[in-house]
Structures are given as structure tokens and as C-alpha cells.
Scaffold this motif. Structure first.
Motif, PDB file in Angstrom:
ATOM      1  N   ARG A 177      30.756 103.260 -27.231  1.00 14.83           N
ATOM      2  CA  ARG A 177      30.176 101.971 -26.827  1.00 14.83           C
ATOM      3  C   ARG A 177      31.075 100.811 -27.265  1.00 14.83           C
ATOM      4  O   ARG A 177      31.246  99.826 -26.540  1.00 14.83           O
ATOM      5  CB  ARG A 177      28.776 101.805 -27.445  1.00 14.83           C
ATOM      6  CG  ARG A 177      27.713 102.699 -26.836  1.00 14.83           C
ATOM      7  CD  ARG A 177      27.333 102.226 -25.421  1.00 14.83           C
ATOM      8  NE  ARG A 177      26.738 100.893 -25.413  1.00 14.83           N
ATOM      9  CZ  ARG A 177      25.452 100.639 -25.608  1.00 14.83           C
ATOM     10  NH1 ARG A 177      24.610 101.630 -25.835  1.00 14.83           N
ATOM     11  NH2 ARG A 177      25.007  99.401 -25.556  1.00 14.83           N
TER      12      ARG A 177
ATOM     13  N   ALA B 250      28.477  95.386 -29.423  1.00 18.89           N
ATOM     14  CA  ALA B 250      28.258  96.810 -29.178  1.00 18.89           C
ATOM     15  C   ALA B 250      27.792  97.513 -30.444  1.00 18.89           C
ATOM     16  O   ALA B 250      26.930  98.408 -30.398  1.00 18.89           O
ATOM     17  CB  ALA B 250      29.539  97.456 -28.649  1.00 18.89           C
TER      18      ALA B 250
ATOM     19  N   VAL C  70      24.497  99.824 -31.001  1.00 20.46           N
ATOM     20  CA  VAL C  70      24.538 101.195 -31.504  1.00 20.46           C
ATOM     21  C   VAL C  70      23.605 101.351 -32.702  1.00 20.46           C
ATOM     22  O   VAL C  70      22.864 102.344 -32.809  1.00 20.46           O
ATOM     23  CB  VAL C  70      25.988 101.584 -31.884  1.00 20.46           C
ATOM     24  CG1 VAL C  70      26.004 102.923 -32.629  1.00 20.46           C
ATOM     25  CG2 VAL C  70      26.862 101.661 -30.641  1.00 20.46           C
TER      26      VAL C  70
END
Length: 428
Positions: free
Chosen positions: A61, A310, A314
């Protein structure tokens, strides 16, 4: 490709000795909690780039977000032409601030920059100059953050004199013979002997000391500091550079104490391996500096901000705070079993919330006598076993575990087996 030995020889000629490397192993590639050197040897990574890789090496990601940003622009300087990733990241962090009320965030590049700018902001907000920190604390390698750091070797040797109006209190660690009462008595002495409270801008503390040995600040200390700060108009700064972003089972370690800081410094795992730091604070305090008084050419890189957005995704989607608790329990159970054995070096003081785990190596069981030499043998034996492991502590006898929170159970267990083998081998 060159060998480790060849690269080490080149490094010695090209790079000053002042920047030390834990091991003569040169990285070629890495994935999640595994790293391969230039000779193709694989290692389990229990260091995580010194707490930078809570989301692991090259999380898909994070890599995807960076690639997307690279196709748009890599730099404009936020002070010239601002950009949305910076603003969006500030908004998301402000919403998760470990205190009540409006918050604002400014970004920098390194943890030392964050700590130094927290002091600047505190001074601007209070009109005061003095700062109090703790022995064993680590806040960076710039001149001001060296002064804040409470450890001479190796951070201050040959670099004096330090900037003035920085004072230190003993950090309470039971095994070191220092209690919370000792720390607070020292603060009282400081106020009467060296600096009046009305001249103190901030008290800076790591909720869990990093380089100092992974010792958690007792809740009683945090509560007392909050009360003292409120009484005297002093700002409380939580240095979360190493402790932040799910490592301890909370987004910020200070949340474990229930105490609300005024400012929070951030870096390391904020951007999943990309250079990014920040100061998060109460809005009225953050606005104290004049326009242009804060910033930096590379501060808040759009690429790093994209990575950090990101990372926050996550942490939330993969429930890394819960994962940290599960990993920590697994690691501590294993260490507790090892501590009962007689064929390993003596270990004690297994500690840490979440997956910020530390333990001490001592000369004999049942007594606290630090063994720095045995600690060196443990980290060296770990490397031979294929495990990257770091030590720390004011007596250089603590082992710290900073495995990525995304590690698989299989790789974690493999790493723990290697650690166990190293503890046996180091006994000799």
C-alpha cells in the motif's frame, strides 16, 4: 555485485567513522520483516530500521501510494506552492490527537527537527526559554537535541559546549535505583537551585525511552508532570518519535498513561520508510510562531506525505494496534520461558507495552548487575544466526525488539528461535 567485505572497505575510505553501523552487512533487498544482504544471505529483521518500519519493508500500500505521487510531482516546497497530501495528513493526525480540543500539525524531515521545532513552538507560545528533559532520553543529534538528550556517550562526546537553559531530571527506573519520588524531588531542587518555573517553556519526555532502554515512564510520573505543568504554565511535550504509530498497541504511547500532552513529536514509522517528521499540538499553541518562523525546504515532502497517508490506512485496516498487542504477548511469553533456563546468558526485566519489547542482560540471575559485554556477544551471535537485533540502554545491556507489526507468525517464531539460540551461544 560487491561483497560485504569489499563494501566495508570502500565505506571505511569514503564515509567518516562518526556515523556508525551496527553490522558490516550491506542490504540488497528487503520485504516485510526479512532482509537479504549483497551476498544473498537472508535475515529476520528485529530492528525495523530502528522503529521506522512498523508497517514492514516495502508494504504494497505504501509503495503504491508513493508510485502514484511520483507520477504527479516530487517537490514544490510547501512554503512556495502547498499541496493536498500535506493538508490531508495533518487533518487525519489532528483527528487522532491524544488530547481534547482543536489540533494542528506541521511536518519536517527528521525526528531531531521535530524535537527542535517543538522547543521553538513552546518558546514562542510561552515567552520562556528553559527546557527540562530526562536522563537516558534521546531526542536527536543536532546541537539543541544533543543538549536535550540525556546520555553523553556516544552522542555528546567532543561536541560541547551544549546550548544553555536545558536541564535534566533522573528518569525513574526501579532497577537503576531511581523512583518517581526521586525524579519529582530532583525537579523541586531544580526549581529552587537553577531555574524558576516561570522561566521554563517545556518539559519533554519519551512515554517509553528508546535509546535509554525501553523503560516506560510510570503513570504516576506522567500525572505529576501534567499537574506541575498546569500549575506553572509549562508545556508538556511527548516525544513519540520512536514510540508512535501502533508500536505500543496505541497510535501514540502516551495514550497508555491517560495524560494529555500539549505537543507531540513524531517521525520514524510515520511514513513507512520515507523521511517524514512532525509536531502535533494544541491549535492555540501551534499558532504561536510567526509566519515564516517554522518550516524547511524539504519539510513535509509530498512523496513522504503520500506514504504516511497509506501508513495510516494500513494501521487501521490491518488493525496493527491489536496486532502489536498480540505480537508483544507472544514475544514476552517466549522470553519468560528463556529467562527460566540455565543454559543462556542471564536475562531480566522483560517489559514493554504492545510490541515495543525490551529486556536486560545481567551477570547473574537474581541480581541486577548490567553485562554490556555479554550483550555485545548476544547481538553478534544473533547476526550469525541470521537475525538483525539491536541493543540500547544507559548501561548498554538492554536488547530491544522492533520487529515490523506486519510480520507473519512463522517469521516471528523463526526470529524468536534465532534469538534463543543467540542467548545460548553468548553464554559460551
Amino acid at each position: 555485485m560487491a561483497t560485504n567485505a569489499e563494501l566495508a572497505a570502500r565505506r571505511q575510505l569514503a564515509v567518516p567513522r562518526g556515523v556508525a553501523s551496527a553490522y558490516p552487512v550491506f542490504a540488497a533487498r528487503a520485504e516485510n520483516a526479512e532482509l537479504w544482504d549483497v551476498e544473498g544471505r537472508r535475515y529476520v529483521d528485529f530492528a525495523g530500521g530502528i522503529a521506522v518500519l512498523n508497517t514492514g519493508h516495502r508494504h504494497p500500500r505504501v509503495i503504491a501510494a508513493v508510485k502514484e505521487q511520483l507520477e504527479l510531482y516530487t517537490h514544490t516546497c510547501f512554503q512556495v506552492a502547498p499541496y493536498e497530501p500535506y493538508v490531508e495528513l495533518a487533518e487525519r493526525l489532528n483527528a487522532r490527537a491524544p488530547f481534547k480540543g482543536p489540533a494542528k500539525t506541521i511536518f519536517f524531515t527528521t525526528g531531531a527537527e521535530a524535537a527542535e521545532n517543538a522547543v521553538k513552538i513552546a518558546r514562542a507560545a510561552t515567552g520562556r526559554s528553559a527546557v527540562i528533559a530526562f536522563t537516558g532520553g534521546f531526542h536527536g543529534r543536532t546541537m539543541l537535541t544533543m543538549a536535550l538528550t540525556g546520555k553523553v556517550l556516544p552522542y555528546k562526546k567532543k561536541f560541547g559546549p551544549m546550548p544553555g537553559e536545558v536541564y535534566h531530571l533522573p528518569f525513574p527506573v526501579a532497577d537503576h535505583g531511581v523512583t518517581v519520588e526521586d525524579s519529582l524531588k530532583a525537579l523541586d531542587f531544580l526549581f529552587r537551585a537553577d531555574v524558576e518555573p516561570s522561566r521554563v517553556a517545556a518539559i519533554m519526555i519519551e512515554p517509553i525511552q528508546g535509546e535509554g532502554g525501553f523503560y516506560e515512564a510510570p503513570r504516576d510520573l506522567m500525572v505529576a508532570l501534567r499537574t506541575i505543568c498546569d500549575e506553572h504554565g509549562i508545556l508538556l511535550v511527548a516525544d513519540e518519535v520512536q514510540t508512535g504509530f501502533a508500536r505500543t498497541g496505541k497510535l501514540f504511547a502516551v495514550e497508555h498513561s491517560g495524560v494529555e500532552p500539549d505537543l507531540v513529536t513524531m517521525a520514524k514509522s510515520l511514513a513507512g520508510g520515507f523521511p517524514l517528521a512532525g509536531v502535533l499540538g494544541k491549535a492555540s499553541i501551534m499558532d504561536a510562531a510567526e509566519p515564516g518562523g517554522l518550516g524547511g525546504t524539504y519539510a513535509g515532502s509530498p512523496v513522504a506525505c503520500a506514504a504516511a497517508l497509506a501508513v495510516l490506512d494500513v494501521i487501521e485496516e490491518e488493525k496493527l494496534c491489536d496486532r502489536a498487542d498480540a505480537l508483544g504477548a507472544r514475544v514476552k511469553d517466549k522470553l519468560a520461558a528463556v529467562a527460566r533456563r540455565n543454559d543462556t546468558v542471564a536475562i531480566t526485566g522483560i517489559r514493554g507495552p504492545g510490541a515495543m519489547i525490551g529486556f536486560d542482560i545481567v551477570k547473574s540471575r537474581g541480581a541486577y548487575e548490567p553485562d554490556a559485554e555479554a550483550t555485545k556477544r548476544v547481538t553478534a551471535a544473533a547476526l550469525e544466526e541470521g537475525l538483525i537485533l539491536l541493543s540500547c540502554g544507559v548501561y548498554s545491556n538492554a536488547i530491544r525488539i522492533l520487529v515490523p507489526l506486519t510480520v507473519s507468525d512463522a517469521v516471528l517464531d523463526e526470529g524468536l528461535a534465532k534469538l534463543e539460540a543467540a542467548l545460548v551461544k553468548a553464554k559460551g
